[in-house]
Design a protein around this motif. Structure first.
Motif, PDB file in Angstrom:
ATOM      1  N   LEU A  18      39.466  56.659  47.831  1.00  0.00           N
ATOM      2  CA  LEU A  18      38.661  57.350  46.830  1.00  0.00           C
ATOM      3  C   LEU A  18      38.409  56.515  45.577  1.00  0.00           C
ATOM      4  N   ILE A  19      39.018  55.324  45.500  1.00  0.00           N
ATOM      5  CA  ILE A  19      38.861  54.493  44.304  1.00  0.00           C
ATOM      6  C   ILE A  19      37.478  53.861  44.294  1.00  0.00           C
ATOM      7  N   GLU A  20      36.777  54.057  43.180  1.00  0.00           N
ATOM      8  CA  GLU A  20      35.477  53.417  42.998  1.00  0.00           C
ATOM      9  C   GLU A  20      35.608  52.192  42.093  1.00  0.00           C
ATOM     10  N   THR A  21      36.282  52.356  40.932  1.00  0.00           N
ATOM     11  CA  THR A  21      36.487  51.229  40.027  1.00  0.00           C
ATOM     12  C   THR A  21      37.873  51.303  39.409  1.00  0.00           C
ATOM     13  N   VAL A  22      38.372  50.127  38.997  1.00  0.00           N
ATOM     14  CA  VAL A  22      39.635  50.026  38.261  1.00  0.00           C
ATOM     15  C   VAL A  22      39.371  49.121  37.066  1.00  0.00           C
ATOM     16  N   LEU A  23      39.583  49.652  35.861  1.00  0.00           N
ATOM     17  CA  LEU A  23      39.334  48.897  34.638  1.00  0.00           C
ATOM     18  C   LEU A  23      40.590  48.864  33.780  1.00  0.00           C
ATOM     19  N   GLY A  24      40.856  47.740  33.140  1.00  0.00           N
ATOM     20  CA  GLY A  24      41.954  47.621  32.192  1.00  0.00           C
ATOM     21  C   GLY A  24      41.363  47.483  30.803  1.00  0.00           C
ATOM     22  N   ASN A  25      41.652  48.458  29.905  1.00  0.00           N
ATOM     23  CA  ASN A  25      40.811  48.532  28.720  1.00  0.00           C
ATOM     24  C   ASN A  25      41.486  49.119  27.484  1.00  0.00           C
TER      25      ASN A  25
END
Length: 67
Positions: A18-25
């Motif tokens: 189900l993961i679309e994007t992973v961002l570190g922010n």
């Protein structure tokens, strides 16, 4: 399925399909295909490593069947 940690320390299991994007922010924000966002303690690299490990286990199991 991968185990991740919420910011409050609670562990949960996520279906990594189900993961679309992973961002570190700077916090790691995972956006799912349904638009839901989750913030986790793991870095984007750690999330990626967990997904790769999960996929390796699946594919290893498929190609190493005996019988």
């Amino acid at each position: 399925m991968i185990t991740l940690t919420k910011l409050n320390g609670e562990e949960f299991i996520l279906n990594c399909d189900l993961i679309e994007t992973v961002l570190g922010n700077p916090d790691t924000v995972i956006t799912l295909t349904n638009g839901r966002k989750m913030i986790v303690k793991e870095t984007p690299g750690e999330v990626t490593d967990k997904v790769l490990e999960f996929r390796r286990k699946i594919f290893t199991g498929l190609f190493n069947t005996q019988g």
